[in-house]
Design a protein around this motif. Sequence first.
Motif: not given
Length: 498
Positions: A256, A258, A264, A318, A348, A354, A356
């Motif tokens: 991941v 972000a 999370n 998210l 997010h 932002n 992701f």
Amino acid sequence: MAYIGNRPEQGNFRKCDAITTSATATYNLLVGGVAVNPNQNQCIVSLNGVIQSSGNSYTIASSQVTFASALTSSDVIDFILILGDTLDVGVPSDDTVDASKITANVITGQSALGATPADTDELLISDAGTLKRVDYSYLKSTVVNRPNVNPLIINGDMVVAQRGTSASGKTSAGYYSVDRWNFAISSGGTWTVSQDTDVPSGEGFLTSAKYDCTTAEGSLGSAAYIQHRQSIEGQNLQLLKKGTSNAEKLTVSFWVKATKTGTNILELYDNTNNRQCSKAYTISSSNTWEKKVVNFPADTSGALANNNGGALNVQFYLGAGSNLSSGTLQETWAGYVNANRAVGQVNHADSTSNNFWITGVQLEVGEYTSSTLPPFQHESYGDNLLRCQRYFCMNQNSTQMTGSCNGSAQWNNASFYCPVSMRSTPSVENFSGVNFWFDDGTAGADTSVTVANIKHVSNTNNINCNINSMSGLTDNKMISGYVNTTSDSINVEWSAEL
């Protein structure tokens, strides 16, 4: 052991260390630098090349030998042997003992284990020619012994994207880009959902799923949520043995990246029994790929339905409103309480800066750590595509489809081919025909077909349907449809998604 006279010296034959003589009669007895006190009658002493008489020429007591008279520096004590009751033949030189010197019963003569080794049992292995012992627990942890042949997560590397590589302006739930991954959202801002080439370096991945916030939602409403989600058929999950005393622990691993750091939530949701378990993970560094390994306990309650329905959701949050985050995070399996599902989840969607990204998602049976986790199961693109086409299939630029005319305005049993059997009878998600030309044997004409014209879809492999609102057909005639010119196209999309 039987013997005559004094009991023999017990132990190996030994030779005392060399002795330097001087003007004295008494000398210390050492073997390997360690004092010894042998039986005098079991010793052989040689002085100046002559074997000495025990008790007359010398005596031994208290780790010392005493000669009958003082020696001089010119005298030589050749050796003093201690004659034990066993013979030390010495240690073989390195690499001199081979299989021919070892009897077969070194192995076959031992007791059979009779059961799976304990984690603390030790085995011998050869490390570049050097024998070393190793605990069975270590060997067990290095063996990949998956009960599933194919990955439980489909398209975990985000390679297949039949619908397209990017879709913008998304505010509601749907499948938009990478196959099998649903963008589940409610009141969570506006996003561009895409397949991206930003991936963790050196891990064998080519693509990732990317979520780019284009209209922020700084303060999520109480019912809001945003998820990257995949639902899995129950008949593919019976190996989890969920709802039995032998239920398996589970591990979810993924990469991941972000813009926003912090806590999370990853949730497993049992659709059959409305049970769930959530785990928190932390994104530590902004815009940096991080590998996460998340463990879930076994659930001995609630068996998953054994059918083609979506029995288990793997859900990456998210964002989550207070309805999903105002309680205490449910980290063991239980009947779902909305307030306990996503406690602590960062938002997010709070900035248009932002992004992701996620890739390399794998669901493993068993409990693993970052050091024991089996490697990601990379599939060929063709195998991955076929598994995705069970849920979504496209007939793109099809050359010909056949059927029959029902009156002048309906094409019956128009047949479309899908390379795999779809999960269930599909619905038509898109049907666009540009200058779609049909011929009933007597005439030909151009027409444009839309989703609204598609009726009575059946079958899961050779998909049949009726096409209404046509014109100029001849009743009971066979009909075929195909692209008229190289500039024309037909695009049919069938969906059996969960």
